[in-house]
Design a protein around this motif. Structure first.
Motif, PDB file in Angstrom:
ATOM      1  N   TRP A   1       0.848  -1.204   0.000  1.00  0.00           N
ATOM      2  CA  TRP A   1       0.000   0.000   0.000  1.00  0.00           C
ATOM      3  C   TRP A   1       0.882   1.252   0.000  1.00  0.00           C
ATOM      4  O   TRP A   1       0.638   2.204  -0.729  1.00  0.00           O
ATOM      5  N   ASP A   2       1.938   1.230   0.820  1.00  0.00           N
ATOM      6  CA  ASP A   2       2.825   2.394   0.915  1.00  0.00           C
ATOM      7  C   ASP A   2       3.661   2.566  -0.350  1.00  0.00           C
ATOM      8  O   ASP A   2       3.918   3.687  -0.782  1.00  0.00           O
ATOM      9  N   GLU A   3       4.074   1.474  -0.940  1.00  0.00           N
ATOM     10  CA  GLU A   3       4.868   1.543  -2.179  1.00  0.00           C
ATOM     11  C   GLU A   3       3.992   2.030  -3.341  1.00  0.00           C
ATOM     12  O   GLU A   3       4.397   2.840  -4.150  1.00  0.00           O
ATOM     13  N   GLY A   4       2.763   1.526  -3.398  1.00  0.00           N
ATOM     14  CA  GLY A   4       1.830   1.936  -4.447  1.00  0.00           C
ATOM     15  C   GLY A   4       1.845   1.006  -5.641  1.00  0.00           C
ATOM     16  O   GLY A   4       2.832   0.289  -5.897  1.00  0.00           O
ATOM     17  N   GLY A   5       0.712   1.009  -6.379  1.00  0.00           N
ATOM     18  CA  GLY A   5       0.622   0.210  -7.600  1.00  0.00           C
ATOM     19  C   GLY A   5      -0.381  -0.921  -7.475  1.00  0.00           C
ATOM     20  O   GLY A   5      -0.288  -1.752  -6.572  1.00  0.00           O
ATOM     21  N   GLY A   6      -1.343  -0.954  -8.391  1.00  0.00           N
ATOM     22  CA  GLY A   6      -2.394  -1.960  -8.349  1.00  0.00           C
ATOM     23  C   GLY A   6      -1.874  -3.358  -8.649  1.00  0.00           C
ATOM     24  O   GLY A   6      -2.210  -4.329  -7.964  1.00  0.00           O
ATOM     25  N   PHE A   7      -1.036  -3.465  -9.679  1.00  0.00           N
ATOM     26  CA  PHE A   7      -0.509  -4.792 -10.028  1.00  0.00           C
ATOM     27  C   PHE A   7       0.430  -5.290  -8.942  1.00  0.00           C
ATOM     28  O   PHE A   7       0.471  -6.478  -8.640  1.00  0.00           O
ATOM     29  N   ARG A   8       1.191  -4.372  -8.348  1.00  0.00           N
ATOM     30  CA  ARG A   8       2.066  -4.778  -7.239  1.00  0.00           C
ATOM     31  C   ARG A   8       1.218  -5.332  -6.095  1.00  0.00           C
ATOM     32  O   ARG A   8       1.552  -6.355  -5.512  1.00  0.00           O
ATOM     33  N   PHE A   9       0.116  -4.627  -5.779  1.00  0.00           N
ATOM     34  CA  PHE A   9      -0.693  -5.070  -4.645  1.00  0.00           C
ATOM     35  C   PHE A   9      -1.249  -6.472  -4.908  1.00  0.00           C
ATOM     36  O   PHE A   9      -1.308  -7.307  -4.011  1.00  0.00           O
ATOM     37  N   MET A  10      -1.636  -6.722  -6.140  1.00  0.00           N
ATOM     38  CA  MET A  10      -2.241  -8.028  -6.437  1.00  0.00           C
ATOM     39  C   MET A  10      -1.201  -9.144  -6.629  1.00  0.00           C
ATOM     40  O   MET A  10      -1.451 -10.292  -6.295  1.00  0.00           O
ATOM     41  N   PHE A  11      -0.049  -8.805  -7.194  1.00  0.00           N
ATOM     42  CA  PHE A  11       0.884  -9.874  -7.588  1.00  0.00           C
ATOM     43  C   PHE A  11       2.226  -9.885  -6.849  1.00  0.00           C
ATOM     44  O   PHE A  11       2.955 -10.860  -6.926  1.00  0.00           O
ATOM     45  N   GLU A  12       2.556  -8.774  -6.182  1.00  0.00           N
ATOM     46  CA  GLU A  12       3.860  -8.732  -5.495  1.00  0.00           C
ATOM     47  C   GLU A  12       3.718  -9.109  -4.019  1.00  0.00           C
ATOM     48  O   GLU A  12       4.697  -9.416  -3.355  1.00  0.00           O
TER      49      GLU A  12
END
Ligand code: FAD
Ligand code: NA7
Length: 540
Positions: A273-284
């Motif tokens: 959440w702090d790093e940001g990014g929708g794909f990151r949230f779902m896949f990272e």
């Protein structure tokens, strides 16, 4: 070129976005073919020419929302922020067109209306709305996957005295400052346009049919040092992208949600959440968010808690809170939920209280209220993947219409060719991978160029994918899709969002690495899935 003229070419590329530009470069500059490009737009850039709405931003991170085929071009590109704003992408693509001397070979404001294949001469005859006809051996359509705009029917829309605009046909002269604005739609685009315009308009009403999960984008300026690090790691970074699943430039998690403690989960979600990014949230974060319902619910519940924390009015928070699976294209934002704390922003849940019609003054909802507006913004999305194909009368072998071939839904072997339409290729056609687009466009264009080269070096005049190979690929795509949660939620990823459309498997959800392996297999084995006008392609 003037009306009535017939123009003979080796190859014609339709569409001048990321796909068409690279295809044209490949054909002209690498292969030395007589090829030109066409686009109905008034400029090159495709998506980034059309989507000039306030807030338009990539949701791929800048270092990977560009081509990688030319390292010097990469070194010269100076993005200013982590996600790229529309004007910068448009300028970049214009720069690419000039760098490879393509501009004089692209005809703009020219719409392809029909294309027919003649078996006897192995020629595609392509008609345009300008009256100019093109005759070519190879036809490459790069018509865009999110390009044919979706305008739902709202009774009385013609009576509305204000302006109605679709985000993907945004007029450059439109300034919404100080206006009363309504936005229908809150997908990726609606989310961006709502967040960007709320601070400058008199009042904004969001007409929301389905609440969405969104996480912060974490957009920030890119320092020269950060950009330099990307340049220094060029080879390794792109190698990683090409051998990953979503090809977004980060390493996908291999950790299962429930293999760690609840505290550790919370920490991992919070870090994303702090790093940001929708794909990151779902896949990272974890490896099963998009495949396991219980894991998905953990991630979804985290976002729901954030909405409650961010939105001060509990009723507004309730209206904004999605329930059920987090399985649409993952969204990210620059303060979307926060926007609903503004005094000049209101939210109408049109699933609970539908729009009944428009009057001269604005939008009327089922409760009888008139929402007076100066501008109505339709952020209602696209007739994805197949939309632009269906708008052209395409006829292949024996005069067969593409519309008939695709009667049960669009299909394309490896997303690029469809049986009965010889020497016709599609960049980002149906059943290509659902990933970051530039590296996939490069993979597709390179493969198409190799196949064209292969045909040109042989005796065959045309090649055509076998129906059984196309059907088998569709089956593979369907199986892979059903191993994920995406088909359980309606969205443009499975079509059916535009009027008259039906839900169907539009993508290969197996990722770029597996897709590239399938491409390599086909080419390395001498294109066994194709037949040609001589007995077999292997004999050419
Ligand atoms: P397009 O750029 O759509 O170009 C297709 C062109 O074909 C258009 O210019 C159109 O005018 C032309 N055309 C269509 N039919 C005809 C016809 N009959 N005659 C003549 N011309 C025709 N993808 C990502 O990977 N990451 C992102 O962050 C991202 N952000 C996006 C944000 C928005 C707002 C949108 C709408 C899309 C986004 N996409 C993103 C998807 C984006 O479309 C692709 O990344 C990429 O730009 C597609 O390039 P393309 O050349 O295939 O198609
Ligand atoms: P999307 O994601 O398809 O979103 C379209 C939005 O419009 C979504 O909120 C829809 O509600 C809404 N919509 C569509 N039709 C209607 C009608 N008839 N009535 C009310 N609301 C409607 O398109 P975007 O442009 O946001 O994003 C597409 C992709 O482009 C995106 O993923 C990026 O890659 C760029 P729904 O949710 O269907 O209820």
């Amino acid at each position: 070129t003037s009306s009535g003229q017939v123009c003979k070419l080796d190859a014609l590329v339709v569409g001048a976005g990321f796909g068409g530009i690279y295809m044209l470069h490949k054909l002209r500059n690498d292969m030395g073919l007589d090829a030109i490009g066409l686009d109905k737009a008034g400029g090159v850039g495709g998506t980034w020419f059309w989507n000039k709405y306030p807030g338009a931003l990539s949701d791929t991170e800048a270092p990977f929302y560009q081509y990688s085929f030319d390292r010097e071009l990469y070194e010269q590109t100076r993005w200013t922020s982590k996600y790229v704003r529309q004007p910068e992408i448009l300028a970049y693509l214009n720069g690419v067109v000039d760098r490879y001397a393509l501009r004089q070979h692209i005809e703009l404001e020219t719409t392809v209306t029909a294309a027919g294949f003649d078996e006897a001469t192995a020629t595609w005859t392509v008609e345009t709305d300008r009256g100019v006809t093109y005759e070519c051996r190879f036809l490459i359509n790069s018509l865009g996957l999110l390009s044919a705009i979706n305008i739902p029917e709202f009774p009385g829309i013609d009576r509305f005295a204000g302006r109605v605009v679709h985000t993907a046909a945004w007029p450059e002269d439109l300034d919404v400052s100080g206006k009363r604005v309504g936005v229908i739609g809150n997908g990726s685009t609606g989310n961006q346009v709502i967040t960007a315009t709320a601070p400058i308009v008199a009042h904004l009403t969001s007409f929301q049919r389905t609440p969405q999960y969104s996480v912060p984008a974490g957009n920030r300026e890119l320092s020269p040092e950060v950009l330099q690090a990307y340049r220094d790691n060029f080879e390794a970074n792109w190698e990683q992208v090409r051998n990953s699943t979503v090809a977004m430039g980060f390493v996908e998690s291999e950790v299962a949600t429930f293999s760690v403690s609840a505290e550790e989960r919370e920490r991992i979600y919070q870090r994303a959440w702090d790093e940001g990014g929708g794909f990151r949230f779902m896949f990272e974060t974890f490896n099963d968010v998009a495949t396991d319902a219980a894991a998905n619910e953990e991630a979804a519940a985290f976002i729901r808690r954030k909405i409650r924390e961010i939105v001060s009015d509990p009723e507004t928070a309730r209206k904004l809170t999605p329930h059920g699976l987090y399985a649409r294209r993952p969204l990210c934002d620059s303060g979307y939920y926060e926007t609903f704390n503004r005094p000049n922003v209101s939210l109408e849940r049109i699933d609970e209280n539908p729009i009944t019609h428009l009057t001269e003054k604005g939008v009327v909802t089922a409760d009888g209220r008139l929402h007076e507006l100066d501008v109505l913004i339709l952020a209602t999305g696209f007739d994805a993947v197949e939309g632009n194909y269906r708008r052209i009368d395409i006829r292949g072998l024996g005069g067969q219409r593409l519309a008939d071939h695709w009667a049960d839904g669009p299909s394309g072997y490896l997303g690029m060719v469809t049986s009965g339409f010889p020497n016709m290729f599609m960049v980002l056609g149906p059943q290509g991978p659902f990933v970051n687009n530039p590296p996939m466009i490069e993979a597709e264009v390179d493969w198409i160029a190799d196949l064209i080269g292969h045909v040109m070096n042989g005796d065959a005049r045309w090649i055509d994918v076998r129906q059984e190979s196309e059907s088998a690929w569709l089956e593979t795509c369907s199986e892979v899709a059903h191993q994920t949660l995406f088909p359980k939620v309606s969205s443009w990823i499975f079509g059916g969002n535009a009027p008259g459309g039906k839900e169907t498997v539009l993508f290969f959800l197996g990722g770029l690495k597996d897709f590239r392996e399938a491409l390599a297999r086909e080419a390395d084995q001498g294109y066994p899935s194709f037949r040609s006008d001589v007995a077999a392609l292997s004999s050419v």
